[in-house]
Design an enzyme around this catalytic site. Structure first.
Site, short mmCIF file in Angstrom:
data_model
loop_
_atom_site.label_atom_id
_atom_site.label_comp_id
_atom_site.label_asym_id
_atom_site.label_seq_id
_atom_site.Cartn_x
_atom_site.Cartn_y
_atom_site.Cartn_z
N GLU A 1 4.59 -5.48 8.44
CA GLU A 1 3.17 -5.14 7.95
C GLU A 1 2.73 -6.42 7.41
O GLU A 1 1.50 -6.74 7.31
CB GLU A 1 3.26 -4.15 6.88
CG GLU A 1 3.37 -2.67 7.22
CD GLU A 1 3.26 -1.53 6.42
OE1 GLU A 1 3.28 -0.49 6.88
OE2 GLU A 1 3.52 -2.01 5.23
N HIS B 1 -1.20 4.86 9.93
CA HIS B 1 -0.08 5.30 9.90
C HIS B 1 0.06 6.55 10.78
O HIS B 1 0.54 7.78 10.29
CB HIS B 1 0.69 5.43 8.72
CG HIS B 1 0.68 4.13 7.63
ND1 HIS B 1 -0.47 3.76 6.96
CD2 HIS B 1 1.75 3.55 7.23
CE1 HIS B 1 -0.19 2.62 6.40
NE2 HIS B 1 1.28 2.52 6.37
N HIS C 1 0.69 -1.09 -0.12
CA HIS C 1 0.01 -0.03 0.03
C HIS C 1 0.85 1.42 -0.15
O HIS C 1 0.59 2.08 0.53
CB HIS C 1 -0.83 0.10 1.26
CG HIS C 1 -0.40 -0.09 2.54
ND1 HIS C 1 -1.01 -0.81 3.54
CD2 HIS C 1 0.71 0.47 3.18
CE1 HIS C 1 -0.26 -0.84 4.71
NE2 HIS C 1 0.84 -0.12 4.40
N HIS D 1 10.75 -3.45 3.20
CA HIS D 1 11.10 -2.21 3.24
C HIS D 1 11.43 -1.70 4.64
O HIS D 1 11.07 -2.11 5.74
CB HIS D 1 9.98 -1.12 2.53
CG HIS D 1 8.68 -1.07 3.39
ND1 HIS D 1 7.84 -2.25 3.78
CD2 HIS D 1 8.12 -0.06 3.82
CE1 HIS D 1 6.74 -1.83 4.10
NE2 HIS D 1 6.85 -0.40 4.13
#
Length: 279
Positions: free
Chosen positions: A240, A59, A12, A193
């Protein structure tokens, strides 16, 4: 009764949303990513889900670090795109399914998952970018959404095994809803990431591709990946991926792969995507 027909996993990345919103999808950097989702958009048009249970992580947009529930479920009629610092994305308001949300919340809590109930919240790129990738630019989203948030921002997040078992409980909750609905479960976030520190920009293609393989061929083995494993192999934001295990646990063992896509980089992030269908 309601039934789970398929599951989707997808990254996302917020820059993907920006590329969509600013007309950059045909640029050489971005075109391979959007082309990689084209088969899924075609499949989605035929699958025609009525509701998506969309598992994502906030977030620090709707929930700041003073309140961090491990698992939360949206129970509202609608969710407005959040302003993440540069204005809300120019996408439709997300329509909820409050009746199904309430049913799932009750079922999960009675199944011993202590869900936080959220009756009003804005939703950030964690939820809206997956919708854009799977449905494109639309005036109205073609599905109603039940949002489920997972804490991956403040230690300790839930284990992969706990997420898998939440997926199994979701499947039981959906199956006990008396209305006839075609439901999909999406797990969003990842893949490898890291956005800060000396390892910023980390991408681990070997870990990512193995994870995709195991999602299809040996999903049970993913339940044992530890927090430290995710940090070491996939970077600080790779955690995630536990959202994907909620989707996989909800589908059961017999799911069939319909489409797979992997691409690096997208704003220093590995993009991963799977479509799995219950048959």
């Amino acid at each position: 009764m309601a039934r789970i027909t398929a599951g989707v996993t997808t990254s996302h990345v917020p820059a993907i949303g920006a590329a969509l919103d600013n007309g950059k999808t045909a640029e050489p950097y971005w075109a391979p990513i959007f082309d990689g989702y084209a088969p899924s958009r075609a499949w989605m048009a035929e699958a025609a889900p009525e509701v998506v249970i969309l598992v994502f992580n906030d977030h620090a947009t709707s929930l700041m670090l003073d309140v961090v529930p491990t698992f939360a479920i949206g129970c509202a009629d609608a969710y407005t795109p959040a302003d993440e610092g540069w204005g809300p994305r120019p996408v439709p308001v997300v329509e909820g399914h409050a009746e199904l949300s309430a049913h799932i919340a009750q079922s999960l809590i009675l199944d011993e998952f202590d869900m936080t109930l959220i009756n009003a919240m804005d939703v950030d790129h964690g939820l809206t970018v997956p919708l854009s990738l799977m449905f494109g630019a639309v005036d109205r989203w073609p599905v109603r959404v039940v949002p489920i948030m997972v804490n991956v921002t403040q230690f300790p997040p839930p284990s992969g095994d706990r997420c898998w078992r939440l997926g199994e409980a979701l499947a039981r909750a959906v199956a006990s809803f008396p209305q006839d609905l075609r439901v999909q479960v999406w797990g969003t976030g990842g893949m490898s990431h890291q956005i800060q520190g000396p390892r910023a920009g980390l991408i681990n293609r070997a870990f990512d591709t193995d994870f995709l393989d195991r999602m299809v061929g040996d999903p049970q083995s993913l339940r044992g990946i530890t927090h430290l494993d995710y940090l070491r192999e996939a970077g600080s934001e790779g955690i995630e991926l536990i959202t994907w295990l909620i989707m996989r646990g909800a589908l059961g063992e017999g799911a069939v792969e319909r489409h797979r896509f992997y691409h690096v980089p997208a704003s220093n992030t590995a993009v991963g995507h799977l479509v799995l269908e219950n048959v």
